[in-house]
Enzyme design. Structure first.
Site: not given
Ligand SMILES: NC(=O)c1ccc[n+]([C@@H]2O[C@H](COP(=O)([O-])OP(=O)(O)OC[C@H]3O[C@@H](n4cnc5c(N)ncnc54)[C@H](O)[C@@H]3O)[C@@H](O)[C@H]2O)c1
Length: 255
Positions: A59, A148, A161, A194, A196
């Site tokens: 982690d 991002s 975020y 993207f 993903t």
């Protein structure tokens, strides 16, 4: 920088952008250590890559796991590349529809994963890289963190975020300045949309609507395009202290 024969650690390397980066760097002759919470998938990825590719299940929010992963990457070769891709998103507004405040728990969870996780691996990898033999112009290595476009174009519901990715952007210049003395460059990539597993959670309709919102080309980014940029960054010694948008020119609207 000459990367063939060097060693790299890639967090989040069992999926999406990190996996594509691990595959691309391995194709360049780099010994990759995939560090991911998902040990099962990390094992599959390194078996598919073959050669000297290896993994550590752990982690990024746990400093001991991070040290173990960095040690494994550094013991098997000359560690010159660290790429931080482990991370995730969260949707929540400052106040919820019923007027109650954003929960602290998920906000902290996202900062812990996206910011502290990046900090943990960046600092430990830099410490290991600082001891390797420098190349011709004094260069020892490079660190690439994943921000991002949400760091700049945060949408409704992206408080946690965007805060976390803004922090990744903010660390870039001071980290590059701190590490100049040991010949380590630091950059961040700010991906747009993207294709993903992170986005695969959305229904097809929502995904194609997102693709149409890209300036050009009107499609989602392909993870290999991310791996390609990381590889270029690693090789191009004159790139430093910069955040590069990789986004088809998208500018995210409020929602
Ligand atoms: N996909 C996109 O459109 C997009 C856009 C902008 C930014 N990003 C960022 O790129 C990064 C990678 O995203 P992705 O789309 O490849 O996601 P992904 O979900 O496909 O891969 C993330 C990987 O990180 C691993 N991971 C998660 N938490 C971890 C932890 N605590 N410790 C170790 N590993 C952990 C997961 O197991 C997974 O393998 C993230 O930071 C994300 O915020 C993605």
């Amino acid at each position: 920088m000459e990367i063939n024969g060097s060693s790299a650690i890639i967090t989040g390397g069992a999926s999406g952008l990190g996996e594509a980066t691990a595959r691309r760097l391995a194709a360049e002759g780099v010994r990759v250590t995939v560090f991911d919470r998902n040990g099962e998938r990390a094992k599959e990825v390194v078996e598919e890559i073959g050669g000297s590719a290896n993994y550590v299940a752990g982690d990024v929010t746990d400093p001991d796991d991070c040290q173990k992963a960095v040690d494994q990457a550094a013991e098997g070769g000359t560690l010159r590349i660290a790429v931080n891709c482990a991370g995730t998103g969260w949707v929540g507004r400052v106040i919820n529809r019923d007027g109650s405040p954003h929960d602290l728990g998920p906000f902290q969870f996202i900062q812990n994963l996206n910011v502290i996780g990046t900090f943990n691996v960046m600092t430990k990898a830099a410490s290991a890289m600082a001891t390797v033999e420098p190349q011709s112009d004094g260069e020892r290595g490079v660190i690439v963190n994943t921000a991002s476009v949400a760091a700049f174009d945060g949408q409704i519901g992206q408080l946690a975020y965007s805060a976390s990715k803004g922090a990744v952007v903010g660390m870039t210049l001071p980290a590059a300045r701190d590490l100049a003395v040991v010949g380590i460059r630091v950059l961040a990539i700010a991906p747009g949309l993207f294709d993903t597993p992170l986005l695969a959670m959305l229904p097809d309709e929502a995904r194609s609507a997102l693709a149409q919102s890209v300036n050009f080309p009107k499609r989602l980014g392909i993870p290999s395009e991310y791996g390609e940029l990381v590889t270029h960054i690693a090789k191009n010694s004159y790139l430093n202290a910069e955040v590069i948008r990789l986004d088809g020119g998208i500018r995210m609207p409020p929602k």
